[in-house]
Design a protein around this motif. Structure first.
Motif, PDB file in Angstrom:
ATOM      1  N   SER A 121      22.543  81.277  35.672  1.00  0.00           N
ATOM      2  CA  SER A 121      21.795  81.047  36.907  1.00  0.00           C
ATOM      3  C   SER A 121      21.956  82.211  37.874  1.00  0.00           C
TER       4      SER A 121
ATOM      5  N   ALA B  52      19.659  84.898  36.743  1.00  0.00           N
ATOM      6  CA  ALA B  52      18.268  84.502  36.989  1.00  0.00           C
ATOM      7  C   ALA B  52      17.906  84.691  38.450  1.00  0.00           C
ATOM      8  N   ASN B  53      18.853  84.437  39.350  1.00  0.00           N
ATOM      9  CA  ASN B  53      18.573  84.598  40.774  1.00  0.00           C
ATOM     10  C   ASN B  53      18.528  86.065  41.175  1.00  0.00           C
TER      11      ASN B  53
ATOM     12  N   PRO C 270      15.059  87.983  38.410  1.00  0.00           N
ATOM     13  CA  PRO C 270      14.211  87.071  37.645  1.00  0.00           C
ATOM     14  C   PRO C 270      13.249  87.855  36.749  1.00  0.00           C
ATOM     15  N   LYS C 271      13.036  87.329  35.565  1.00  0.00           N
ATOM     16  CA  LYS C 271      12.112  87.973  34.632  1.00  0.00           C
ATOM     17  C   LYS C 271      10.705  87.548  35.003  1.00  0.00           C
ATOM     18  N   LYS C 272       9.864  88.538  35.161  1.00  0.00           N
ATOM     19  CA  LYS C 272       8.504  88.278  35.607  1.00  0.00           C
ATOM     20  C   LYS C 272       7.520  88.853  34.588  1.00  0.00           C
TER      21      LYS C 272
ATOM     22  N   SER D 162      14.035  87.426  26.166  1.00  0.00           N
ATOM     23  CA  SER D 162      14.953  86.328  26.474  1.00  0.00           C
ATOM     24  C   SER D 162      15.524  85.718  25.204  1.00  0.00           C
TER      25      SER D 162
ATOM     26  N   VAL E  61       7.057  84.093  37.098  1.00  0.00           N
ATOM     27  CA  VAL E  61       8.503  84.191  36.939  1.00  0.00           C
ATOM     28  C   VAL E  61       8.935  83.209  35.850  1.00  0.00           C
TER      29      VAL E  61
ATOM     30  N   VAL F  49      11.120  80.624  34.087  1.00  0.00           N
ATOM     31  CA  VAL F  49      12.144  79.629  34.429  1.00  0.00           C
ATOM     32  C   VAL F  49      13.118  79.630  33.257  1.00  0.00           C
ATOM     33  N   GLU F  50      14.136  80.482  33.380  1.00  0.00           N
ATOM     34  CA  GLU F  50      15.025  80.733  32.248  1.00  0.00           C
ATOM     35  C   GLU F  50      15.773  79.498  31.788  1.00  0.00           C
TER      36      GLU F  50
END
Length: 191
Positions: free
Chosen positions: A6, A9-10, A13-15, A31, A166, A168-169
């Motif tokens: 997390s 991810a914050n 973030p992968k976009k 990912s 973005v 949502v991993e």
């Protein structure tokens, strides 16, 4: 481990560009590679090295043909040889890509602390004009006695991305880890 996911991810973030299926597939594939290698599988780059070596030979052949010290009428036989070698090495390269690589995004060695003697081949598909992403996990040596049956899932990419593109991993990681767990599960013995 959950906090680490997390936090990353914050921070970054992968976009992906939601209008570009290649961008979406690249983000998802990247990912998947992180998830699989995070589970103890080490990437096997031997096939990539063979492809790079063949590509280097092909480029060297083209450079020799281009910058050979004699001019055209005198170097005709040398140019014919270069063209033939160029075609042969390109055919070998394409054969390797077509037969071995297919849709694979990752080849791995078996985990160091397991009894499994085969690595994984992770492949994915995102067909053109489709939002359905298919992920397949199979053994790198399907004829091995320790090879499990291939597993796969097909889901819509819309469930893993926000409207801004973005990833949502957490949701995606959960789905991929469930697929890895399904692959690693012992096959049921028939009576």
């Amino acid at each position: 481990m959950q906090e680490k996911k997390s936090d990353s991810a914050n921070k970054n973030p992968k976009k992906a560009n939601l209008l570009d299926p290649h961008s979406i597939k690249h983000t998802l594939d990247e990912s998947v590679t992180e998830i699989v290698t995070g589970r103890g599988y080490v990437e096997d780059v031997r096939l990539s090295n063979v492809r790079l070596f063949l590509g280097t030979i092909i480029i060297a052949i083209a450079l020799f043909a281009q910058f050979y010290k004699k001019k055209f009428p005198e170097n005709r036989d040398f140019l014919i040889l270069c063209i033939v070698l160029y075609i042969v090495f390109n055919a070998v390269l394409q054969l390797i890509i077509f037969t071995k690589e297919k849709n694979a995004i990752l080849f791995t060695y078996p985990p160091a602390d397991s009894f499994i003697s085969t690595g994984l081949v992770v492949s994915s598909k995102l067909p053109r004009f489709s939002g359905m992403y298919t992920l397949v996990i199979a053994s790198s040596d399907p004829k091995s006695i320790s090879a499990n049956q291939p597993v796969q899932f097909t889901n819509s990419v819309t469930q893993w991305f926000t409207k801004d593109g973005v990833l949502v991993e957490g949701l995606f990681w959960k789905d991929v880890e469930a697929l890895i767990n399904e692959y690693q599960r012992e096959p049921k013995k028939s009576k």
